[in-house]
Design an enzyme around this catalytic site. Structure first.
Site, short mmCIF file in Angstrom:
data_model
loop_
_atom_site.label_atom_id
_atom_site.label_comp_id
_atom_site.label_asym_id
_atom_site.label_seq_id
_atom_site.Cartn_x
_atom_site.Cartn_y
_atom_site.Cartn_z
N ARG A 136 8.33 6.37 -1.66
CA ARG A 136 8.58 7.34 -0.60
C ARG A 136 10.03 7.28 -0.15
O ARG A 136 10.63 8.29 0.23
CB ARG A 136 7.64 7.07 0.59
N CYS A 144 0.00 3.92 5.49
CA CYS A 144 1.45 4.08 5.27
C CYS A 144 1.89 5.27 6.11
O CYS A 144 1.49 6.41 5.84
CB CYS A 144 1.76 4.32 3.80
N ASN A 145 2.70 5.00 7.13
CA ASN A 145 3.15 6.08 8.01
C ASN A 145 4.00 7.10 7.26
O ASN A 145 3.80 8.31 7.40
CB ASN A 145 3.95 5.49 9.18
N THR A 146 4.95 6.62 6.48
CA THR A 146 5.86 7.53 5.78
C THR A 146 5.10 8.48 4.86
O THR A 146 5.40 9.68 4.78
CB THR A 146 6.90 6.74 4.97
N ALA A 147 4.08 7.96 4.17
CA ALA A 147 3.30 8.80 3.26
C ALA A 147 2.53 9.88 3.98
O ALA A 147 2.03 10.83 3.34
CB ALA A 147 2.36 7.92 2.43
N CYS A 175 5.50 1.52 10.90
CA CYS A 175 5.65 1.14 9.50
C CYS A 175 4.70 -0.02 9.27
O CYS A 175 4.79 -1.04 9.97
CB CYS A 175 7.09 0.73 9.18
#
Length: 247
Positions: free
Chosen positions: A65, A100-103, A212
């Site tokens: 990511r 997963c926050n970013t995902a 995160c």
């Protein structure tokens, strides 16, 4: 044929009441294991059958990511994530979760790709931060720079008339994330996260989100007098609630 005991029938009933959750994992692997550990710890169990049934796709081969969203050089993770979501649904998952926050930048396409609920950690975090903060307060975000770049938390908070602020030294947090992925929880990463938390508190963010799941591995003993909410814990709560719901 001998009849089953009352204890066996009760265990079967408890198991039947729990719904199966599919986990899109591997981002990173330790964070996925931590999610599972916290689900177990959050469960009041007398026997194996009392625990939440999980189907876990531990796939560390999901394209980076960071490379895709920050550096603009990596492959698109969306097709791999969609394939994982569909596999989990086909295997019997009744809801999906992704530690997963970013995902969660890809959450809309994931939700559209399946016919079961997607338990959105970012939406859960925004709602809890809104409840915890006083009127007009800023919400501090401790996360990968990709969370700011994609605006996933900003949009969720803006729907609640809240504003997110991020540490100035995002490069230090990115280095910390990479060091955790390479070496696990370590003191250098803890120091970077603490410094960022203190900065956010001093800029007016008394409520802060650990957004995160690599940072979740470090614990949340951060800036004094700041209320720190770990998004992984919020996802654990949603998973346990859904698993015990009747549908």
């Amino acid at each position: 044929m001998p009849s089953r005991s009352r204890k066996t029938r009760q265990a079967d009933t408890r198991e039947a009441q729990l719904r199966t959750i599919g986990i899109l994992g591997g981002m990173g692997p330790e964070a996925t294991v931590l999610l599972m550990q916290r689900i177990i710890a959050a469960t009041s169990a007398h026997d194996d059958a009392d625990h939440v049934p999980l189907l876990v796709d531990q796939n560390p081969q999901v394209p980076s990511r960071i490379a895709a969203l920050i550096e603009g050089t990596g492959a698109d993770p969306a097709p791999v994530l969609i394939a994982m979501a569909r596999r989990l649904e086909e295997a019997g998952a009744e809801a999906l979760a992704m530690p997963c926050n970013t995902a969660h930048h890809y959450a809309p396409v994931l939700a559209e790709s399946v016919h079961i609920p997607f338990l959105n950690m970012v939406e859960l975090a925004a709602a809890q931060a809104d409840n915890a903060a006083a009127a007009g307060d800023l919400i501090g975000v401790l996360a990968s720079p990709a969370v700011r770049i994609t605006g996933i938390l900003d949009r969720a908070l803006a729907q609640r008339e809240r504003k997110a602020i991020y540490p100035d030294d995002e490069a230090a947090l990115l280095r910390a994330i990479r060091s955790i992925k390479a070496r696990g929880a370590n003191e250098t990463a803890r120091e970077a996260l603490l410094a960022a938390s203190v900065e956010l508190r001093d800029r007016g963010a008394q409520v802060q989100l650990v957004a995160c799941t690599e940072f979740s591995l470090l614990g949340i003993d951060l800036a004094p007098r700041a209320q720190v909410l770990d998004t992984l814990d919020l996802l654990v709560g949603a998973i346990c609630d859904f698993a015990r719901s009747s549908g």
